[in-house]
Design an enzyme around this catalytic site. Structure first.
Site, PDB file in Angstrom:
ATOM      1  N   HIS A  57      -3.752  13.566 -14.938  1.00 23.45           N
ATOM      2  CA  HIS A  57      -4.416  13.816 -13.654  1.00 23.45           C
ATOM      3  C   HIS A  57      -4.493  15.307 -13.340  1.00 23.45           C
ATOM      4  CE1 HIS A  57      -4.078   9.565 -13.174  1.00 23.45           C
ATOM      5  NE2 HIS A  57      -2.770   9.592 -13.051  1.00 23.45           N
ATOM      6  N   HIS A 219      -6.610   5.644 -12.999  1.00 21.80           N
ATOM      7  CA  HIS A 219      -6.101   5.271 -14.326  1.00 21.80           C
ATOM      8  C   HIS A 219      -7.119   4.431 -15.091  1.00 21.80           C
ATOM      9  CE1 HIS A 219      -2.524   5.660 -11.679  1.00 21.80           C
ATOM     10  NE2 HIS A 219      -2.069   6.349 -12.698  1.00 21.80           N
TER      11      HIS A 219
END
Length: 333
Positions: A57, A219
């Site tokens: 991320h 995700h």
């Protein structure tokens, strides 16, 4: 799969090592157990701020370690929570006598591991408070969560709570301002393509050339529904409608508008989304007081974006404007 990596099993180790070398003026990296701390330790009596989660991320979370934001960050494997064995020493390192706030995205592994670490740290004499970020309006439950997911709003919580800690607020006050940000921010995302986790080697979900996924998580977990590809304005309309329906702002409210890239979207496209989102907010009678556009909480190389709207008050605006100096955010210094 084409990626600039050496060994899929070494991606996080080598990436974190490189991050530490590149930003040695800002951070100190511990490799075993793995966590990142501010180079300049917080002054005695200042609240420490820690966040963490799966890697992939970037720049979240390591990129936000520094003046006016996080005291420490704890990276896990790609899309996998860090372990208590990492979080506990990071918490102890971040404590300068005033306690530590954990900022935790609402994913089951993150929640459980940070809870365990908080209990262990408190047994070591460190007072811990937790702010659970759950700003996503797309779904109530997903593959990774019970309840709403923590997504783009995490960046805003970290910045504003970090500024409160920097000015010397006490532990409960820092946690309270972080909670207030979470209570007033909503986020919705879209994916135009999937990402590929290095150790998996295949895309994390399937989209045809003419499909997009509305409400995607960070995700690759499913969103609300797949729809045929639309133009940017049509997609932005679909993102803003559930945000405004859930946030329920009133005409005259001041807001921060955050358009975030998922890792594979050009800045030019993000500004097209920002343009339409601002039109929608202003048509609703809202004043866009502050803005942030760019790749700040990504999903590897996923194409797509998220839009976050934070309802501001004067204190949150002042804390947003307060000086920050990290690898990924810096102004006012």
């Amino acid at each position: 799969m084409k990626k600039l990596i050496n060994d899929p099993r070494a991606v996080v180790d080598e990436s974190v090592e490189g991050f530490g070398l590149a930003h040695a003026d800002l951070v100190t990296v511990s490799m075993d157990p793995m966590f990142i701390t501010r180079k300049d330790a917080p002054a005695p009596g200042k609240v420490g701020l820690i966040s963490g989660g799966g890697s992939g991320h970037e720049p979240l979370h390591a990129g936000y370690v520094g003046l006016g934001m996080l005291t420490a960050a704890v990276p896990g494997a790609v899309f996998t929570s860090p372990t208590p064995d990492q979080i506990i020493p990071a918490t102890i390192a971040a404590n300068s006598g005033a306690g530590v706030v954990h900022i935790v995205k609402n994913y089951t592994g993150d929640v459980l591991n940070f809870e365990t670490a908080a209990e262990m740290a408190q047994a070591e004499g460190v007072e811990v408070r937790t702010v659970l970020v759950n700003d996503d309006v797309a779904v109530e439950d997903s593959l990774y969560t019970a309840g709403r997911r923590g997504v783009g709003g995490t960046v805003l919580v970290e910045k504003i709570a970090g500024a409160a800690a920097e000015r010397g607020d006490d532990l409960d006050a820092v946690a309270a301002i972080g909670q207030r940000v979470n209570d007033n921010v909503r986020t919705m995302g879209v994916a135009l393509s999937a990402c590929t986790v290095p150790h998996a080697g295949v895309p994390s979900f399937e989209l045809t050339e003419d499909e997009i996924e509305i409400g995607i998580g960070i995700h690759g977990e499913p969103g609300r529904h797949k729809i045929p590809m639309e133009n940017a304005d049509g997609i932005t309309d679909r993102l803003l409608e559930p945000i405004l329906a859930d946030l329920k702002p009133s005409a005259g409210d001041k807001v921060l508008l955050f358009v975030n890239g998922m890792g594979g979207t050009p800045a030019s496209e993000l500004y097209i989304v920002y343009r339409r989102a601002r039109q929608i907010l202003e048509a609703a009678g809202l004043t866009v007081e502050r803005s942030l556009v760019g790749n700040y909480i990504t999903a590897l190389e996923m194409q797509g974006c998220s839009v976050s709207v934070l309802r501001l008050d004067d204190e949150m605006t002042a804390l947003w404007d307060a000086p920050v100096h990290t690898a990924a955010l810096r102004w006012g210094v």
